[in-house]
Design an enzyme around this catalytic site. Structure first.
Site: not given
Ligand code: PLP
Length: 395
Positions: A70, A151, A199, A237, A324
């Site tokens: 993501g 999130n 993601s 890759t 985070c």
């Molecule tokens: C988890 C998350 C991301 C980051 O995704 P990753 O695959 O962990 O880099 C970005 N945006 C939101 C809303 C998320 O919940």
């Protein structure tokens, strides 16, 4: 007793996705760019995966770029729209105050490069008002980026309406849909979405793999340079086993979506009712327009970190916000964005439940949170000030 209630941070890989992944590693280990058979077999897995992902969100396979997840998809989407804007002298971007840091920090970097950023208010309920998006759009706006679902507090934005406005005003619309894909029905055409990030590890796929949908005609800017993979737009890759496993996970998630959402939202609402009965507590974010598995509360007079540790002792694994920001002492930018004051925002708890949770688990969580909150308040100086009248209750 072990209850995992942090599915917004990551989900456990499903058995079927894991099986696809190991099978692909054993049987399709070739480099998709190689011209001999093992390479071409891997290439076929890759291109079938692209078709399947595209069909699950109503896109064209050529509109799907595989990424490392993501964060990368967010970075590439925003950088690409900014580059298009810059070429036309349009250097204004609209977003919201409670985006994921993958979006906010990319916008910070663009600001340092001369872009002007407007962050829209998400109000007390954690929702953007489409009319405010329209009012913020200017002649020089090159991008609107609003997350599909938050999130931390799970609120679901009026994406279709925002998309309609952007289409009408001819502004690129990107949505970070990492919390939505696999959990809510996604149709990029009906929702007027130009770019979308997803993601795999948020829908029971593996970590380190995701995708970016980009509507035909919008040129991408590389953020990883090198070989000509992904139509020259993302070097390296391809993670073929991860991509194949992501497809398996997304297919499963979409097939079970309606039933899962119904069962999860019933449990979510039971949690909201039970935790809401704790004195001086409040739900964060709209009660209705929220993800089926998301519960987020503030409890006055306590520290969220202590709450988490004591809940972990009781076998409940939850979060105070996004993974985070944990480890930092700043309260969540999301809770501040919906108007929670620092003291209150510190006492937050996010439960993001998954399909495996039972009614007994729900009862156990409600009872445990109640006990731990009461225990923490029993020696909290802030709570003493509140109950003695030295400080005013907010919740
Ligand atoms: C988890 C998350 C991301 C980051 O995704 P990753 O695959 O962990 O880099 C970005 N945006 C939101 C809303 C998320 O919940």
């Amino acid at each position: 007793m072990a209850i995992y209630a942090d599915n917004a941070a990551t989900t456990k890989i499903s058995d079927a996705a894991l099986e696809t992944m190991t099978k692909c590693m054993k049987e399709n280990w070739g480099n998709p760019s190689s011209l001999y058979t093992v390479g071409q077999d891997a290439k076929e897995v890759l291109e079938i995966s692209r078709e399947e992902i595209a069909s699950l969100i109503n896109a064209d396979p050529r509109e799907i770029t595989f990424t490392s997840g993501g964060s990368e998809a967010d970075n590439q989407a925003i950088r690409s729209a900014a580059a298009i804007g810059k070429r036309k002298g349009k250097m204004h971007i609209i977003s919201t105050a409670f985006e994921h840091h993958a979006v906010l920090h990319t916008l910070d970097a663009l600001k340092a490069e001369g872009f002007e950023i407007t962050l829209l208010d998400v109000h007390e309920n954690g929702l953007v008002i489409p009319g405010e998006v329209e009012a913020a759009i200017r002649e020089d706006t090159c991008l609107v980026t609003v997350m599909y679902a938050n999130n931390e507090i799970g609120t679901i934005q009026p994406i279709r309406e925002i998309g309609q406005i952007c289409r009408k005003k001819d502004v690129i619309f990107h949505t970070d849909a990492v919390q939505a894909v696999g959990h809510l029905p996604i149709d990029v055409a009906a929702d007027n979405i130009d770019m979308l990030s997803a993601s795999a590890h948020k829908f029971h796929g593996p970590k380190g793999v995701g995708f970016l949908y980009t509507r035909k005609g919008i040129p991408l800017t590389n953020i990883i340079n090198g070989g000509a993979q992904e139509r020259g737009k993302r070097a390296g890759t391809e993670n073929v086993p991860g991509i194949a496993a992501m497809v398996t996970a997304l297919k499963e998630a979409c097939a079970g979506m309606e039933a899962n959402a119904a069962s999860l939202s019933a449990k979510r609402d039971a949690l909201i009712k039970g935790l809401g009965a704790i004195p001086h507590s409040a739900l964060n974010g709209d009660a209705v327009r929220r993800l089926p598995g998301n519960v987020n509360f503030c409890f006055e007079g306590i520290e969220g970190e202590s709450l988490l540790l004591l809940l972990d002792d009781k076998g409940i694994q939850a979060s105070s916000g996004s993974a985070c920001t944990s480890g930092s002492l700043d309260p969540s930018h999301v809770l501040l964005a919906i108007g929670r004051v620092h003291d209150v925002a510190h006492g937050s708890l996010r439960l993001s439940i998954g399909e495996d949770i039972t009614d007994r688990d729900v009862e156990y969580i409600i009872r445990s949170v109640g006990e731990v909150v009461e225990y923490l308040r029993s020696f909290s100086p802030i709570w003493r000030d509140l109950t003695s009248g030295k400080k005013q209750f907010i919740l």
